[in-house]
Design a protein around this motif. Sequence first.
Motif, PDB file in Angstrom:
ATOM      1  N   SER A 156       0.811  -1.212   0.000  1.00 53.85           N
ATOM      2  CA  SER A 156       0.000   0.000   0.000  1.00 53.85           C
ATOM      3  C   SER A 156       0.846   1.265   0.000  1.00 53.85           C
ATOM      4  O   SER A 156       1.884   1.342   0.660  1.00 53.85           O
ATOM      5  N   ASN A 157       0.361   2.268  -0.719  1.00 49.88           N
ATOM      6  CA  ASN A 157       1.042   3.567  -0.700  1.00 49.88           C
ATOM      7  C   ASN A 157       0.682   4.386   0.524  1.00 49.88           C
ATOM      8  O   ASN A 157       1.132   5.514   0.682  1.00 49.88           O
ATOM      9  N   LEU A 158      -0.142   3.837   1.409  1.00 51.23           N
ATOM     10  CA  LEU A 158      -0.475   4.511   2.661  1.00 51.23           C
ATOM     11  C   LEU A 158       0.553   4.244   3.758  1.00 51.23           C
ATOM     12  O   LEU A 158       0.548   4.924   4.782  1.00 51.23           O
ATOM     13  N   LEU A 159       1.401   3.265   3.563  1.00 48.86           N
ATOM     14  CA  LEU A 159       2.332   2.886   4.620  1.00 48.86           C
ATOM     15  C   LEU A 159       3.488   3.870   4.742  1.00 48.86           C
ATOM     16  O   LEU A 159       3.995   4.396   3.746  1.00 48.86           O
ATOM     17  N   ILE A 160       3.901   4.102   5.981  1.00 53.74           N
ATOM     18  CA  ILE A 160       5.129   4.847   6.253  1.00 53.74           C
ATOM     19  C   ILE A 160       6.253   3.821   6.324  1.00 53.74           C
ATOM     20  O   ILE A 160       6.248   2.938   7.180  1.00 53.74           O
ATOM     21  N   ARG A 161       7.197   3.939   5.421  1.00 54.89           N
ATOM     22  CA  ARG A 161       8.260   2.928   5.309  1.00 54.89           C
ATOM     23  C   ARG A 161       9.553   3.458   5.940  1.00 54.89           C
ATOM     24  O   ARG A 161      10.574   3.629   5.268  1.00 54.89           O
ATOM     25  N   ASP A 162       9.461   3.736   7.205  1.00 53.91           N
ATOM     26  CA  ASP A 162      10.611   4.199   7.969  1.00 53.91           C
ATOM     27  C   ASP A 162      11.077   3.033   8.838  1.00 53.91           C
ATOM     28  O   ASP A 162      10.394   2.628   9.778  1.00 53.91           O
ATOM     29  N   LYS A 163      12.244   2.490   8.521  1.00 51.69           N
ATOM     30  CA  LYS A 163      12.712   1.286   9.215  1.00 51.69           C
ATOM     31  C   LYS A 163      12.863   1.506  10.708  1.00 51.69           C
ATOM     32  O   LYS A 163      12.536   0.635  11.517  1.00 51.69           O
ATOM     33  N   ALA A 164      13.365   2.672  11.091  1.00 58.88           N
ATOM     34  CA  ALA A 164      13.577   2.940  12.513  1.00 58.88           C
ATOM     35  C   ALA A 164      12.261   2.987  13.270  1.00 58.88           C
ATOM     36  O   ALA A 164      12.122   2.398  14.354  1.00 58.88           O
ATOM     37  N   LEU A 165      11.258   3.666  12.705  1.00 55.98           N
ATOM     38  CA  LEU A 165       9.973   3.806  13.388  1.00 55.98           C
ATOM     39  C   LEU A 165       9.211   2.486  13.418  1.00 55.98           C
ATOM     40  O   LEU A 165       8.651   2.102  14.453  1.00 55.98           O
ATOM     41  N   THR A 166       9.164   1.776  12.296  1.00 51.52           N
ATOM     42  CA  THR A 166       8.450   0.492  12.285  1.00 51.52           C
ATOM     43  C   THR A 166       9.171  -0.532  13.154  1.00 51.52           C
ATOM     44  O   THR A 166       8.532  -1.385  13.773  1.00 51.52           O
ATOM     45  N   SER A 167      10.499  -0.435  13.205  1.00 55.52           N
ATOM     46  CA  SER A 167      11.253  -1.323  14.086  1.00 55.52           C
ATOM     47  C   SER A 167      10.927  -1.044  15.548  1.00 55.52           C
ATOM     48  O   SER A 167      10.806  -1.960  16.366  1.00 55.52           O
ATOM     49  N   TYR A 168      10.766   0.243  15.867  1.00 57.03           N
ATOM     50  CA  TYR A 168      10.390   0.630  17.228  1.00 57.03           C
ATOM     51  C   TYR A 168       9.033   0.026  17.603  1.00 57.03           C
ATOM     52  O   TYR A 168       8.868  -0.545  18.696  1.00 57.03           O
ATOM     53  N   LEU A 169       8.060   0.134  16.694  1.00 51.11           N
ATOM     54  CA  LEU A 169       6.750  -0.445  16.955  1.00 51.11           C
ATOM     55  C   LEU A 169       6.841  -1.961  17.090  1.00 51.11           C
ATOM     56  O   LEU A 169       6.180  -2.562  17.944  1.00 51.11           O
ATOM     57  N   GLY A 170       7.670  -2.558  16.249  1.00 50.16           N
ATOM     58  CA  GLY A 170       7.864  -4.002  16.327  1.00 50.16           C
ATOM     59  C   GLY A 170       8.506  -4.417  17.637  1.00 50.16           C
ATOM     60  O   GLY A 170       8.171  -5.467  18.202  1.00 50.16           O
ATOM     61  N   ASP A 171       9.413  -3.598  18.140  1.00 49.06           N
ATOM     62  CA  ASP A 171      10.062  -3.899  19.418  1.00 49.06           C
ATOM     63  C   ASP A 171       9.047  -3.893  20.556  1.00 49.06           C
ATOM     64  O   ASP A 171       9.096  -4.750  21.450  1.00 49.06           O
ATOM     65  N   ILE A 172       8.129  -2.918  20.526  1.00 49.16           N
ATOM     66  CA  ILE A 172       7.102  -2.877  21.570  1.00 49.16           C
ATOM     67  C   ILE A 172       6.216  -4.118  21.473  1.00 49.16           C
ATOM     68  O   ILE A 172       5.901  -4.757  22.481  1.00 49.16           O
ATOM     69  N   ALA A 173       5.827  -4.475  20.247  1.00 45.48           N
ATOM     70  CA  ALA A 173       5.024  -5.687  20.063  1.00 45.48           C
ATOM     71  C   ALA A 173       5.780  -6.899  20.579  1.00 45.48           C
ATOM     72  O   ALA A 173       5.191  -7.819  21.153  1.00 45.48           O
ATOM     73  N   GLY A 174       7.096  -6.895  20.401  1.00 46.77           N
ATOM     74  CA  GLY A 174       7.904  -8.000  20.899  1.00 46.77           C
ATOM     75  C   GLY A 174       7.915  -8.084  22.410  1.00 46.77           C
ATOM     76  O   GLY A 174       8.010  -9.173  22.987  1.00 46.77           O
ATOM     77  N   ARG A 175       7.798  -6.928  23.068  1.00 49.71           N
ATOM     78  CA  ARG A 175       7.802  -6.921  24.535  1.00 49.71           C
ATOM     79  C   ARG A 175       6.458  -7.325  25.121  1.00 49.71           C
ATOM     80  O   ARG A 175       6.403  -7.940  26.189  1.00 49.71           O
ATOM     81  N   VAL A 176       5.373  -6.938  24.435  1.00 43.84           N
ATOM     82  CA  VAL A 176       4.047  -7.174  25.016  1.00 43.84           C
ATOM     83  C   VAL A 176       3.254  -8.214  24.230  1.00 43.84           C
ATOM     84  O   VAL A 176       2.050  -8.359  24.460  1.00 43.84           O
ATOM     85  N   GLY A 177       3.905  -8.928  23.344  1.00 43.87           N
ATOM     86  CA  GLY A 177       3.199  -9.898  22.502  1.00 43.87           C
ATOM     87  C   GLY A 177       3.086 -11.279  23.089  1.00 43.87           C
ATOM     88  O   GLY A 177       2.571 -12.190  22.421  1.00 43.87           O
ATOM     89  N   GLY A 178       3.544 -11.473  24.326  1.00 45.00           N
ATOM     90  CA  GLY A 178       3.415 -12.776  24.965  1.00 45.00           C
ATOM     91  C   GLY A 178       4.217 -13.857  24.264  1.00 45.00           C
ATOM     92  O   GLY A 178       5.209 -13.578  23.585  1.00 45.00           O
ATOM     93  N   PRO A 179       3.791 -15.117  24.380  1.00 42.57           N
ATOM     94  CA  PRO A 179       4.561 -16.226  23.809  1.00 42.57           C
ATOM     95  C   PRO A 179       4.624 -16.234  22.285  1.00 42.57           C
ATOM     96  O   PRO A 179       5.463 -16.913  21.712  1.00 42.57           O
ATOM     97  N   ALA A 180       3.738 -15.469  21.633  1.00 43.68           N
ATOM     98  CA  ALA A 180       3.751 -15.427  20.165  1.00 43.68           C
ATOM     99  C   ALA A 180       4.345 -14.126  19.648  1.00 43.68           C
ATOM    100  O   ALA A 180       4.147 -13.761  18.487  1.00 43.68           O
ATOM    101  N   ALA A 181       5.098 -13.428  20.489  1.00 40.10           N
ATOM    102  CA  ALA A 181       5.627 -12.113  20.124  1.00 40.10           C
ATOM    103  C   ALA A 181       6.444 -12.143  18.843  1.00 40.10           C
ATOM    104  O   ALA A 181       6.379 -11.214  18.030  1.00 40.10           O
ATOM    105  N   LYS A 182       7.216 -13.193  18.635  1.00 39.99           N
ATOM    106  CA  LYS A 182       8.080 -13.268  17.460  1.00 39.99           C
ATOM    107  C   LYS A 182       7.297 -13.434  16.158  1.00 39.99           C
ATOM    108  O   LYS A 182       7.851 -13.250  15.074  1.00 39.99           O
ATOM    109  N   ASP A 183       6.025 -13.749  16.268  1.00 40.73           N
ATOM    110  CA  ASP A 183       5.203 -13.935  15.072  1.00 40.73           C
ATOM    111  C   ASP A 183       4.480 -12.651  14.650  1.00 40.73           C
ATOM    112  O   ASP A 183       3.832 -12.622  13.605  1.00 40.73           O
ATOM    113  N   LEU A 184       4.571 -11.601  15.462  1.00 35.05           N
ATOM    114  CA  LEU A 184       3.837 -10.372  15.176  1.00 35.05           C
ATOM    115  C   LEU A 184       4.594  -9.507  14.173  1.00 35.05           C
ATOM    116  O   LEU A 184       5.801  -9.346  14.261  1.00 35.05           O
TER     117      LEU A 184
END
Length: 406
Positions: A67-95
């Motif tokens: 999609s052309n709606l996505l913000i493709r900033d690796k640092a920012l999306t990585s930051y969001l992914g890191d938070i998901a990794g912290r609060v994603g429970g046992p399936a965090a690596k799949d998020l």
Amino acid sequence: MSEILTRRTLLGGLGCACCAGLVGAADARIPPASMVPLIKHGYRPTETDEKGLWQQYERVEQEIAGSNLLIRDKALTSYLGDIAGRVGGPAAKDLRVYLAQIPEFNAFMAPTGFMVVFTGLLTRMRDEAQLSGVIAHEAGHFLRRHHIRGWRDLRRKNDILSVAAMGAGVAGGAAGVYLGDAVQLAQMGTILSLFAYSRQLEAEADAMGLKLIAEAGYDPEAMPSTWQQLIEEIEASARMRKKRPNRGYSLFATHPAPQSRMVDLRASAQEVKGGSGESARGRERYLKAIGKYRQRLLDDQVKLNDPGASLYIVENLARDGWTGLLRFYEAEIWRLRGQKGDAERAAQGYAAAVALPDAPPEAWRNHGYAELKAGRREQGKAALGRYLAMAPKASDAAMVRYSLAQ
């Protein structure tokens, strides 16, 4: 060749998710300690209907990823992914987390493990703890398998629906392809039903989310405070428009804003917090992560022409301290509203903004014009000169130089 997502399609189809995720309340509060994830890392469905659901959402993810709606900033999306990794429970690596530039408070979780966060969510968050609460709530839907549970409940109520019909609707909605009236109806009804979880499932996601952020070291009070802010934003918007609160707003599209849910969230937050002492809020980390986008986020919000909501958002963020950027957008809200007395309010706001060290260049420009209009020529010229020094290549630089020459 895959179609590109349109803003209207994403808002109208998939964008109902977070409003479902943040509305409704259970008849009885669910203790966070009772919530146990139903899946773990590497989960794959084995039953036919869930396999079909996954196949369709794998197509949806392909469409969203392009999609052309996505913000493709690796640092920012990585930051969001890191938070998901912290609060994603046992399936965090799949998020997987995607960030869409849409100035609405929204996020949604797909049954296959991908999540879409709207930039309007980032605009409103005061710190990392609040953001983690929303992400953890969405992760709770994934961990508790709410999508397939909701789909099976829907099937029990209407046995003429099939995974194939659902798939056509979801994939068609994601691609923006018109597939005929019958499928369009199935698309809207099915997507809304899948994401508009029952009160029981919403209460589970709340309880699961609170448990996840507490285990990750975040302050669980962040979840009820986010909910309170959203209720207050809707009320502020209605007051400015002199209307009743708009229940058609995405957050409350399917339910009213029950105070009972606030009571449940606060009780559960205290329960998981216990006597563990101070928990993390992560405000500095959050501001650093969104730093270069914050002006764009605020700009998108202010341009929605909802002055009550925008003013509430700016003032709520300023509870942690006024900045030049926040003062500038406070002034912009008044300027764009343009009613009696608003020009004076805007001029005061620009003056307050440039008195702070982090005022954006645009604050100096607008302050300069306000000073010229008030007859303070030297102050106005000095402010416009400061603007040109800060933004010499601005698109309106030539016009500002012309104004100075006159």
